[in-house]
Design a protein around this motif. Structure first.
Motif, PDB file in Angstrom:
ATOM      1  N   VAL A  28      32.408  58.359  50.730  1.00  0.00           N
ATOM      2  CA  VAL A  28      33.874  58.147  50.540  1.00  0.00           C
ATOM      3  C   VAL A  28      34.401  56.596  50.810  1.00  0.00           C
ATOM      4  N   LEU A  29      33.819  56.363  51.978  1.00  0.00           N
ATOM      5  CA  LEU A  29      34.041  55.103  52.312  1.00  0.00           C
ATOM      6  C   LEU A  29      33.584  53.771  51.492  1.00  0.00           C
ATOM      7  N   ARG A  30      32.464  54.226  51.044  1.00  0.00           N
ATOM      8  CA  ARG A  30      31.694  53.158  50.026  1.00  0.00           C
ATOM      9  C   ARG A  30      32.220  52.956  48.509  1.00  0.00           C
ATOM     10  N   HIS A  31      32.293  54.372  48.000  1.00  0.00           N
ATOM     11  CA  HIS A  31      32.367  54.372  46.657  1.00  0.00           C
ATOM     12  C   HIS A  31      33.845  54.831  46.137  1.00  0.00           C
ATOM     13  N   VAL A  32      34.421  55.590  47.015  1.00  0.00           N
ATOM     14  CA  VAL A  32      35.893  55.878  46.726  1.00  0.00           C
ATOM     15  C   VAL A  32      37.031  54.701  47.152  1.00  0.00           C
ATOM     16  N   VAL A  33      36.852  54.445  48.323  1.00  0.00           N
ATOM     17  CA  VAL A  33      37.949  53.367  48.856  1.00  0.00           C
ATOM     18  C   VAL A  33      37.243  52.008  48.939  1.00  0.00           C
ATOM     19  N   ASP A  34      35.957  51.953  48.409  1.00  0.00           N
ATOM     20  CA  ASP A  34      35.344  50.463  48.195  1.00  0.00           C
ATOM     21  C   ASP A  34      35.256  49.589  49.239  1.00  0.00           C
ATOM     22  N   LEU A  35      34.892  50.194  50.353  1.00  0.00           N
ATOM     23  CA  LEU A  35      34.516  49.357  51.614  1.00  0.00           C
ATOM     24  C   LEU A  35      33.279  48.400  51.875  1.00  0.00           C
ATOM     25  N   PRO A  36      33.469  47.449  52.217  1.00  0.00           N
ATOM     26  CA  PRO A  36      31.898  46.938  52.087  1.00  0.00           C
ATOM     27  C   PRO A  36      31.058  47.678  53.225  1.00  0.00           C
ATOM     28  N   VAL A  37      29.504  47.516  53.104  1.00  0.00           N
ATOM     29  CA  VAL A  37      28.615  48.199  54.020  1.00  0.00           C
ATOM     30  C   VAL A  37      28.928  47.705  55.389  1.00  0.00           C
ATOM     31  N   SER A  38      29.261  46.386  55.773  1.00  0.00           N
ATOM     32  CA  SER A  38      29.389  46.156  56.937  1.00  0.00           C
ATOM     33  C   SER A  38      30.719  46.533  57.698  1.00  0.00           C
ATOM     34  N   ALA A  79      41.056  58.136  51.246  1.00  0.00           N
ATOM     35  CA  ALA A  79      39.952  58.527  52.274  1.00  0.00           C
ATOM     36  C   ALA A  79      40.115  60.018  52.746  1.00  0.00           C
ATOM     37  N   ALA A  80      41.660  60.145  53.271  1.00  0.00           N
ATOM     38  CA  ALA A  80      41.918  61.102  53.877  1.00  0.00           C
ATOM     39  C   ALA A  80      41.661  62.717  52.918  1.00  0.00           C
ATOM     40  N   LEU A  81      41.948  62.224  51.728  1.00  0.00           N
ATOM     41  CA  LEU A  81      42.034  63.456  50.651  1.00  0.00           C
ATOM     42  C   LEU A  81      40.693  63.757  50.343  1.00  0.00           C
ATOM     43  N   ARG A  82      39.730  62.661  50.204  1.00  0.00           N
ATOM     44  CA  ARG A  82      38.453  63.152  49.739  1.00  0.00           C
ATOM     45  C   ARG A  82      37.640  63.545  50.789  1.00  0.00           C
ATOM     46  N   LEU A  83      38.126  63.368  52.083  1.00  0.00           N
ATOM     47  CA  LEU A  83      37.314  63.721  53.473  1.00  0.00           C
ATOM     48  C   LEU A  83      37.493  65.183  53.578  1.00  0.00           C
ATOM     49  N   SER A  84      38.908  65.564  53.600  1.00  0.00           N
ATOM     50  CA  SER A  84      39.361  66.712  54.064  1.00  0.00           C
ATOM     51  C   SER A  84      39.400  67.644  52.680  1.00  0.00           C
ATOM     52  N   MET A 129      25.429  45.892  30.774  1.00  0.00           N
ATOM     53  CA  MET A 129      24.989  47.177  31.795  1.00  0.00           C
ATOM     54  C   MET A 129      26.053  48.115  31.508  1.00  0.00           C
ATOM     55  N   THR A 130      25.466  49.455  31.554  1.00  0.00           N
ATOM     56  CA  THR A 130      26.265  50.505  31.498  1.00  0.00           C
ATOM     57  C   THR A 130      26.760  50.813  32.934  1.00  0.00           C
ATOM     58  N   GLN A 131      27.909  51.423  33.107  1.00  0.00           N
ATOM     59  CA  GLN A 131      28.413  51.697  34.367  1.00  0.00           C
ATOM     60  C   GLN A 131      27.911  53.206  34.728  1.00  0.00           C
ATOM     61  N   ASP A 132      27.394  53.392  36.085  1.00  0.00           N
ATOM     62  CA  ASP A 132      27.042  54.516  36.580  1.00  0.00           C
ATOM     63  C   ASP A 132      28.192  55.601  36.608  1.00  0.00           C
ATOM     64  N   PRO A 133      28.061  56.716  35.663  1.00  0.00           N
ATOM     65  CA  PRO A 133      29.285  57.727  35.676  1.00  0.00           C
ATOM     66  C   PRO A 133      29.658  58.222  37.094  1.00  0.00           C
ATOM     67  N   LEU A 134      28.520  58.290  37.917  1.00  0.00           N
ATOM     68  CA  LEU A 134      28.714  59.013  39.217  1.00  0.00           C
ATOM     69  C   LEU A 134      29.827  57.947  40.034  1.00  0.00           C
ATOM     70  N   LEU A 135      29.364  56.566  40.026  1.00  0.00           N
ATOM     71  CA  LEU A 135      30.208  55.755  40.689  1.00  0.00           C
ATOM     72  C   LEU A 135      31.942  55.445  40.035  1.00  0.00           C
ATOM     73  N   THR A 136      31.780  55.424  38.916  1.00  0.00           N
ATOM     74  CA  THR A 136      33.150  55.495  38.055  1.00  0.00           C
ATOM     75  C   THR A 136      33.794  56.676  38.675  1.00  0.00           C
ATOM     76  N   GLY A 137      33.213  57.938  38.582  1.00  0.00           N
ATOM     77  CA  GLY A 137      33.956  58.944  38.907  1.00  0.00           C
ATOM     78  C   GLY A 137      34.502  58.966  40.429  1.00  0.00           C
ATOM     79  N   LEU A 138      33.574  58.802  41.134  1.00  0.00           N
ATOM     80  CA  LEU A 138      33.904  58.404  42.671  1.00  0.00           C
ATOM     81  C   LEU A 138      35.081  57.512  42.817  1.00  0.00           C
ATOM     82  N   ALA A 139      34.863  56.300  42.102  1.00  0.00           N
ATOM     83  CA  ALA A 139      36.155  55.356  42.282  1.00  0.00           C
ATOM     84  C   ALA A 139      37.598  55.920  41.581  1.00  0.00           C
ATOM     85  N   ALA A 140      37.334  56.691  40.962  1.00  0.00           N
ATOM     86  CA  ALA A 140      38.586  57.376  40.231  1.00  0.00           C
ATOM     87  C   ALA A 140      39.277  58.507  41.185  1.00  0.00           C
TER      88      ALA A 140
END
Lengths: 248, 186
Positions: free
Chosen positions: B145-155, B36-41, A1-12
């Motif tokens: 930001v909360l879900r995909h930058v800092v990886d918090l679960p949806v709950s 989170a602060a950096l990507r929100l602001s 499965m290839t990673q979604d580049p948008l999600l990888t980018g956000l995580a970075a």
């Protein structure tokens, strides 16, 4: 499965804060020797914020400043010499959170040299509130950095040393250690002498001013008030500044 | 054995000593709060201010909490809630002023102390996406930001933003969709 580049980018996009950020949040503390025994000192990235003697330092700091307090590896630069010599002019202080009046009072007290004392009314006049003598006493009593702002050098005009954050006995000990001749100050006050003038220089000073201490007995004249000294032809000293209207 | 022995190190440290516990709390969550602060602001300086303010408020709150309340604390969600409150208040205060001209105020998310070369590499990869994030509506940006930058679960995001989990999911998916559209348009 290839990673979604948008999600990888956000995580970075995650980032670590700079090291120094913690010092904007938390204060550091050390124990240091001082003329009146061991002290606990708290300091921030702005300067020394709190000086405490005896028990209950951390609780007192937390109650007053509400800032985390972490141990420091070493005292801030300049603290130990300032405590040893009583010369504190260059040491940065953190006086945030104080009112303008409190800060003015502390800055005025800071100008009193080692070995000299000034009355509370002098500070009041210096900060432009000549009638606020009692408020000056309260502000000095709340001095968060005793010794570094030498509030012990502010004394009552009747010759008594007056109150002190660390107690009147400590105040007297400190002043004697700094070379203030308290017996002489009291003896003069008993004679209602609060200013000393020299008829060779034509200058009138506070009794503990280093210029006043040099006056030989034959040329020395005591005065109860500055107005009387002025009426006798003396001008206020530019060093100890008994009058506020005299340019430095 | 104390009744609190089963707790994680942060809460255990907070119960032992508030100041040492704070150091643990900061060490464990500074990256999360700051990211989170950096990507929100969208601005480095604002992120430092927000992070410092959030941890300071957290400390002051903890100083007034009972032991039981500290033992029951969910530190991560609790810290993020504090951060979101501060950020919303700041954003609200700013919105009362005239809006900044985006062309004149590019997103400035670079540590002024960072090595020039590192910054250049990171800029290439992250700068564009960070700028796109700042174009999202607030609630979508917060959710993404909360879900995909800092990886918090949806709950947990639902707790932090005080909205149902379904709404979190829809904010995230709309936000991602908008990011893709915006990215494609460039």
């Amino acid at each position: 499965m290839t990673q979604d580049p948008l999600l990888t980018g956000l995580a970075a996009l995650a980032a670590e804060p700079p090291e120094a950020l913690l010092d904007r949040i938390a204060a550091r503390w050390v124990r240091v020797p001082a003329p009146i025994g061991e002290l606990a000192v708290a300091f921030t990235d702005h300067g020394v914020a709190y000086v405490h003697a005896g028990e209950g330092f951390a609780e007192a700091y937390r109650k007053r400043f509400g800032r985390p307090l972490l141990p420091a590896a070493r005292p801030p630069a300049g603290l130990l010499p300032a405590l040893r010599t009583g010369r504190t002019a260059g040491l940065p202080l953190d006086l945030r959170g104080m009112s303008d009046f409190q800060r003015d009072v502390l800055e005025a007290a800071r100008t009193i040299p080692r070995g000299e004392v000034r009355p509370y009314s002098w500070i009041a006049a210096r900060v432009g509130r000549p009638r606020a003598v009692r408020a000056v006493g309260t502000a000095l009593g709340r001095n968060p950095v005793p010794l570094l702002v030498p509030c012990h050098r502010v004394t009552r005009s009747d010759g008594a040393v007056g109150d002190y954050v660390f107690g009147a006995a400590a105040k007297e000990r400190l002043l004697l250690a700094e070379g203030v001749d308290l017996d002489r100050v009291r003896a003069l006050a008993d004679e209602r002498v609060f200013y000393l003038a020299s008829d060779t220089t034509g200058v009138v000073c506070f009794p503990t001013c280093h210029n006043a201490r040099r006056i030989t007995p034959v040329h020395r004249h005591g005065f109860r008030s500055l107005a009387q000294a002025r009426a006798a032809g003396y001008r206020p000293c530019r060093t100890c500044r008994p009058a506020q209207d005299v340019a430095v | 054995m104390s009744e609190f022995d089963c707790l994680d190190p942060v809460r255990k440290a907070l119960l032992d000593d508030l100041d040492e516990g704070f150091a643990e709390l900061y060490g464990a969550y500074r990256g999360l709060v700051f990211s989170a602060a950096l990507r929100l602001s969208g601005r480095w300086a604002d992120a430092e201010d927000l992070t410092a303010e959030a941890f300071l408020r957290a400390y002051r709150a903890l100083a007034g909490y009972e032991r039981r309340r500290i033992a029951e604390l969910q530190p991560r969600a609790w810290l993020m809630t504090i951060l979101m409150n501060i950020w919303r208040n700041c954003a609200r205060a700013k919105s009362r002023k005239p809006p900044p001209d985006l062309r004149e105020e590019p997103v400035d998310d670079v540590d002024p102390g960072e090595d020039v070369e590192d910054a250049a590499v990171r800029r290439e990869t992250g700068q564009e996406l960070a700028e796109l994030l700042s174009l999202l509506p607030e609630e979508q940006r917060a959710a993404v930001v909360l879900r995909h930058v800092v990886d918090l679960p949806v709950s947990e995001i639902a707790t932090v933003l005080k909205i149902p989990q379904g709404t979190v999911k829809s904010h995230v998916s709309r936000g991602l969709k908008r990011l893709r559209t915006l990215g494609g348009a460039r």
